[in-house]
Design a protein around this motif. Structure first.
Motif, mmCIF file in Angstrom:
data_model
loop_
_atom_site.group_PDB
_atom_site.id
_atom_site.type_symbol
_atom_site.label_atom_id
_atom_site.label_comp_id
_atom_site.label_asym_id
_atom_site.label_seq_id
_atom_site.Cartn_x
_atom_site.Cartn_y
_atom_site.Cartn_z
ATOM 1 N N UNK A 146 -2.894 1.090 6.104
ATOM 2 C CA UNK A 146 -3.424 1.978 5.077
ATOM 3 C C UNK A 146 -2.844 1.610 3.715
ATOM 4 N N UNK A 147 -1.541 1.348 3.679
ATOM 5 C CA UNK A 147 -0.915 0.950 2.416
ATOM 6 C C UNK A 147 -1.485 -0.376 1.916
ATOM 7 N N UNK A 148 -1.708 -1.330 2.804
ATOM 8 C CA UNK A 148 -2.288 -2.621 2.411
ATOM 9 C C UNK A 148 -3.709 -2.438 1.887
ATOM 10 N N UNK A 149 -4.499 -1.612 2.583
ATOM 11 C CA UNK A 149 -5.886 -1.392 2.160
ATOM 12 C C UNK A 149 -5.925 -0.668 0.824
ATOM 13 N N UNK A 150 -5.042 0.303 0.643
ATOM 14 C CA UNK A 150 -5.008 1.068 -0.605
ATOM 15 C C UNK A 150 -4.613 0.182 -1.786
ATOM 16 N N UNK A 151 -3.664 -0.714 -1.572
ATOM 17 C CA UNK A 151 -3.167 -1.560 -2.650
ATOM 18 C C UNK A 151 -3.969 -2.843 -2.831
ATOM 19 N N UNK A 152 -4.954 -3.066 -1.970
ATOM 20 C CA UNK A 152 -5.787 -4.256 -2.055
ATOM 21 C C UNK A 152 -6.657 -4.201 -3.316
ATOM 22 N N UNK A 153 -6.943 -5.346 -3.924
ATOM 23 C CA UNK A 153 -7.832 -5.347 -5.093
ATOM 24 C C UNK A 153 -9.219 -4.796 -4.787
ATOM 25 N N UNK A 154 -9.638 -4.852 -3.536
ATOM 26 C CA UNK A 154 -10.959 -4.356 -3.163
ATOM 27 C C UNK A 154 -10.948 -2.856 -2.885
ATOM 28 N N UNK A 155 -9.779 -2.239 -2.871
ATOM 29 C CA UNK A 155 -9.690 -0.810 -2.614
ATOM 30 C C UNK A 155 -10.145 -0.481 -1.212
ATOM 31 N N UNK A 156 -10.741 0.684 -1.020
ATOM 32 C CA UNK A 156 -11.215 1.083 0.293
ATOM 33 C C UNK A 156 -12.670 0.720 0.517
ATOM 34 N N UNK A 157 -13.294 0.063 -0.437
ATOM 35 C CA UNK A 157 -14.691 -0.314 -0.271
ATOM 36 C C UNK A 157 -14.830 -1.682 0.355
ATOM 37 N N UNK A 158 -15.988 -1.932 0.885
ATOM 38 C CA UNK A 158 -16.301 -3.252 1.418
ATOM 39 C C UNK A 158 -17.014 -4.034 0.334
ATOM 40 N N UNK A 159 -16.280 -4.898 -0.336
ATOM 41 C CA UNK A 159 -16.872 -5.773 -1.335
ATOM 42 C C UNK A 159 -16.859 -5.240 -2.744
ATOM 43 N N UNK A 160 -16.483 -3.998 -2.956
ATOM 44 C CA UNK A 160 -16.473 -3.435 -4.300
ATOM 45 C C UNK A 160 -15.146 -3.677 -4.990
ATOM 46 N N UNK A 161 -15.040 -3.155 -6.186
ATOM 47 C CA UNK A 161 -13.777 -3.290 -6.888
ATOM 48 C C UNK A 161 -12.850 -2.191 -6.417
ATOM 49 N N UNK A 162 -11.610 -2.276 -6.818
ATOM 50 C CA UNK A 162 -10.608 -1.305 -6.406
ATOM 51 C C UNK A 162 -10.965 0.089 -6.880
ATOM 52 N N UNK A 163 -10.236 1.030 -6.349
ATOM 53 C CA UNK A 163 -10.480 2.420 -6.702
ATOM 54 C C UNK A 163 -10.112 2.693 -8.145
ATOM 55 N N UNK A 164 -10.277 3.915 -8.583
ATOM 56 C CA UNK A 164 -10.008 4.275 -9.965
ATOM 57 C C UNK A 164 -8.629 4.915 -10.090
ATOM 58 N N UNK A 165 -7.645 4.332 -9.404
ATOM 59 C CA UNK A 165 -6.299 4.867 -9.472
ATOM 60 C C UNK A 165 -5.728 4.618 -10.856
#
Length: 187
Positions: A146-165
């Motif tokens: 979960x931490x890796x997925x959250x901190x990934x440049x792709x965020x939690x989406x498949x193929x999108x940009x990171x979240x709006x953190x």
């Protein structure tokens, strides 16, 4: 092809090694344990026991494959068109559920053994304990994924940009600035 043996120093690599060992112990002890009464072993090792062994063997093979990807193909993970960490997180959540379900179902068979039965179930009880422990280690693995997925440049989406953190920082003058994660502050 570069190798990344440093993954064994990270929690996710250590957890993979632990998962491989626990799932191997669980299914090998379950299959290899014999009782004094062989007829009773056949009735105890029914569909629930086979489901337990299936879950543990598949998990053992899958975790070895994922660890091999970490060691030999880690550079390629960032180039995938989807968030690999999120995909592995979903995989781990599903298999954590299946591991605890299969261990619970097979543990329910222990209650079916008559108290005076001439059957040694210590090996099966150990295998069931390893099954439960495997599911708890899988849940710990889910936290790190979960931490890796959250901190990934792709965020939690498949193929999108990171979240709006956003990140909140306080400058030396005491003013608070709110800015996107990728921005830097010079003081």
């Amino acid at each position: 092809m570069p190798t990344h043996f440093g993954v064994f120093k990270e929690p996710k690599g250590i957890l993979k090694v632990i998962l491989i060992a626990l799932s191997l112990l669980a299914w090998s002890v379950a299959v290899g344990h014999t009782t004094v009464n062989t007829d009773y072993k056949d009735s105890f090792f029914d569909g629930k026991g086979r489901f337990f062994v299936f879950v543990c063997v598949f998990l053992w093979l899958a975790e070895m494959g994922i660890l091999a990807v970490y060691v030999f193909l880690k550079d390629n993970l960032v180039n995938l068109p989807f968030n690999y960490w999120l995909a592995e997180l979903i995989f781990s959540v599903v298999w954590a559920f299946l591991a605890i379900l299969s261990a619970g179902l097979w543990a329910s068979r222990i209650n079916d053994i008559p108290s005076g039965a001439d059957a040694d179930t210590k090996g099966w009880e150990f295998a069931i304990a390893m099954g439960f422990l495997t599911s708890f280690v899988l849940l710990a693995n889910c936290y790190y994924l979960y931490k890796e997925a959250r901190d990934s440049p792709k965020g939690f989406g498949f193929g999108g940009s990171g979240g709006s953190r956003t990140t909140t920082t306080t400058t030396t003058t005491g003013a608070t600035n709110v800015m996107p994660d990728e921005a830097t502050v010079t003081v």
